[in-house]
Design an enzyme around this catalytic site. Structure first.
Site, PDB file in Angstrom:
ATOM      1  N   ASP A  20      43.657 -10.580  30.131  1.00 54.81           N
ATOM      2  CA  ASP A  20      44.160 -11.953  30.037  1.00 54.81           C
ATOM      3  C   ASP A  20      43.028 -12.937  29.778  1.00 54.81           C
ATOM      4  O   ASP A  20      41.894 -12.701  30.178  1.00 54.81           O
ATOM      5  CB  ASP A  20      44.904 -12.298  31.335  1.00 54.81           C
ATOM      6  CG  ASP A  20      45.787 -13.521  31.181  1.00 54.81           C
ATOM      7  OD1 ASP A  20      46.089 -13.913  30.035  1.00 54.81           O
ATOM      8  OD2 ASP A  20      46.172 -14.092  32.220  1.00 54.81           O
ATOM      9  N   ASN A  68      55.888 -11.765  26.218  1.00 54.02           N
ATOM     10  CA  ASN A  68      55.029 -12.306  25.150  1.00 54.02           C
ATOM     11  C   ASN A  68      55.784 -12.486  23.830  1.00 54.02           C
ATOM     12  O   ASN A  68      55.343 -13.236  22.955  1.00 54.02           O
ATOM     13  CB  ASN A  68      53.782 -11.435  24.933  1.00 54.02           C
ATOM     14  CG  ASN A  68      52.778 -11.495  26.063  1.00 54.02           C
ATOM     15  OD1 ASN A  68      52.051 -10.537  26.321  1.00 54.02           O
ATOM     16  ND2 ASN A  68      52.709 -12.619  26.778  1.00 54.02           N
TER      17      ASN A  68
HETATM   18  C1  IPE Z   1      49.876 -10.740  30.866  1.00 56.82           C
HETATM   19  O1  IPE Z   1      49.293 -11.923  30.449  1.00 56.82           O
HETATM   20  C2  IPE Z   1      50.269  -9.910  29.685  1.00 56.82           C
HETATM   21  C3  IPE Z   1      49.171  -9.302  28.941  1.00 56.82           C
HETATM   22  C4  IPE Z   1      47.910  -9.368  29.259  1.00 56.82           C
HETATM   23  C5  IPE Z   1      49.567  -8.541  27.800  1.00 56.82           C
HETATM   24  P1  IPE Z   1      50.137 -13.255  30.246  1.00 56.82           P
HETATM   25  O2  IPE Z   1      49.214 -14.284  29.751  1.00 56.82           O
HETATM   26  O3  IPE Z   1      51.336 -12.977  29.421  1.00 56.82           O
HETATM   27  O4  IPE Z   1      50.622 -13.563  31.741  1.00 56.82           O
HETATM   28  P2  IPE Z   1      51.056 -14.928  32.425  1.00 56.82           P
HETATM   29  O5  IPE Z   1      52.007 -15.611  31.507  1.00 56.82           O
HETATM   30  O6  IPE Z   1      49.828 -15.726  32.650  1.00 56.82           O
HETATM   31  O7  IPE Z   1      51.669 -14.518  33.728  1.00 56.82           O
HETATM   32  C1  IPE Z   2      45.881 -12.263  26.787  1.00 57.96           C
HETATM   33  O1  IPE Z   2      45.398 -13.527  26.563  1.00 57.96           O
HETATM   34  C2  IPE Z   2      46.470 -11.623  25.537  1.00 57.96           C
HETATM   35  C3  IPE Z   2      47.941 -11.494  25.574  1.00 57.96           C
HETATM   36  C4  IPE Z   2      48.724 -11.834  26.566  1.00 57.96           C
HETATM   37  C5  IPE Z   2      48.565 -10.931  24.398  1.00 57.96           C
HETATM   38  P1  IPE Z   2      46.312 -14.809  26.555  1.00 57.96           P
HETATM   39  O2  IPE Z   2      46.766 -15.052  25.167  1.00 57.96           O
HETATM   40  O3  IPE Z   2      47.403 -14.694  27.566  1.00 57.96           O
HETATM   41  O4  IPE Z   2      45.276 -15.923  26.996  1.00 57.96           O
HETATM   42  P2  IPE Z   2      45.537 -17.172  27.955  1.00 57.96           P
HETATM   43  O5  IPE Z   2      46.124 -16.632  29.219  1.00 57.96           O
HETATM   44  O6  IPE Z   2      46.470 -18.080  27.241  1.00 57.96           O
HETATM   45  O7  IPE Z   2      44.193 -17.734  28.164  1.00 57.96           O
HETATM   46 MG    MG Z   3      47.554 -15.255  29.486  1.00 59.03          MG
END
Ligand code: IPE
Ligand code: IPE
Ligand code: MG
Length: 259
Positions: A20, A68
């Site tokens: 993340d 996602n």
């Molecule tokens: C969790 O991250 C999913 C992945 C790393 C694929 P998210 O960014 O989707 O999670 P939330 O929304 O912060 O809970």
């Molecule tokens: C994790 O990074 C990748 C996926 C969930 C696909 P994020 O895209 O969730 O990054 P933040 O949480 O917005 O920083």
């Molecule tokens: Mg995220």
């Protein structure tokens, strides 16, 4: 620090990572979120390679959750493109180093080209035995549980076993991970103290490690730190400290029976 500080005999068998913070990394750099995902792909490469060099046999990467899909279409599209190029680029390395690729989640929702590439690489690497990389794609823990219930229901209806036969082992066998041991260590980057619908059933006794480091900055050093912290933990599996004889790997189900 380097890997010399790690006790090679007490490494986890299975590491799972919630990758993340790509978006926040990009915002901090004044770049687009997609640039963050691109940079995150380099971390994936480094972490797979480090896991392999350490000899840790199972690595699960949470790459794309069921939720996602609700992100803006251009971001979803870019993520799918990055996934496909990653699979194509890494395939020779997987063969060279004996890495088997697996995927968990609802594959039917992936774009056809991505699904085909994924299935090709899974098939190509299926007999590799040195290490297994599990990609969680279009995955959520609850979706997996619903699919598990339906798989069992169909088998009961087909008369393959009775509903009263359903025990922990049967449930495990119908999850997406029947041949994957439960994770020993779950790492989440970017500081969020939540599971976000990742593995639910499988993390019953997993050690949790959360680091504020954003995924694009999570490289070897950060990984070693997580592993070192893991080695400081005492896993009791519900027992008392006195009952634990290091480095015995005790496994008990929720029924309290040893397996
Ligand atoms: C969790 O991250 C999913 C992945 C790393 C694929 P998210 O960014 O989707 O999670 P939330 O929304 O912060 O809970
Ligand atoms: C994790 O990074 C990748 C996926 C969930 C696909 P994020 O895209 O969730 O990054 P933040 O949480 O917005 O920083
Ligand atoms: Mg995220």
């Amino acid at each position: 620090m380097d890997s010399k500080n790690l006790d090679r005999s007490r490494l986890p068998h299975h590491v799972a990572i919630i990758m993340d913070g790509n978006g926040r990394w990009a915002t901090l750099q004044g770049k687009s979120r997609i640039e963050g995902h691109r940079r995150g792909k380099t971390s994936v490469r480094v972490i797979v390679e480090t896991t392999r060099k350490l000899g840790i046999p199972f690595l699960t990467l949470f790459a794309f959750s069921t939720e996602n899909w609700l992100r803006p279409q251009d971001e979803v599209h870019a993520l799918m493109g990055l996934l496909e190029t990653y699979l194509i680029a890494e395939q020779p390395k997987m063969m060279r180093y004996g890495i088997r690729l697996k995927a968990i989640g609802n594959r039917d929702r992936l774009p056809l080209n991505v699904r085909r590439t994924l299935e090709d690489v899974i098939e190509l690497t299926q007999r590799n035995t040195r290490m297994t990389v599990v990609l969680a794609l279009s995955y959520s823990g609850r979706d997996e549980i619903v699919r598990m219930v339906n798989k069992i229901r169909r088998r009961v209806l087909a008369g393959e076993f009775q509903s009263s036969d359903v025990e922990e082992e049967i449930v495990s066998a119908h999850m997406d991970t029947p041949d994957i041991p439960d994770p020993d260590l779950l790492i989440r980057t970017s500081g969020e103290m939540r599971i976000s619908n990742f593995y639910l059933w499988q993390i019953a006794y997993t050690e949790l490690y959360v680091t504020p480091t954003l995924w694009p900055d999570f490289r070897e050093q950060e990984y070693f730190q997580a592993l070192q912290e893991y080695q400081r933990r005492r896993r009791r599996f519900g027992r008392t400290d006195e009952q634990i004889t290091e480095p015995a790997r005790l496994r008990v189900g929720s029924s309290g029976r040893e397996s």
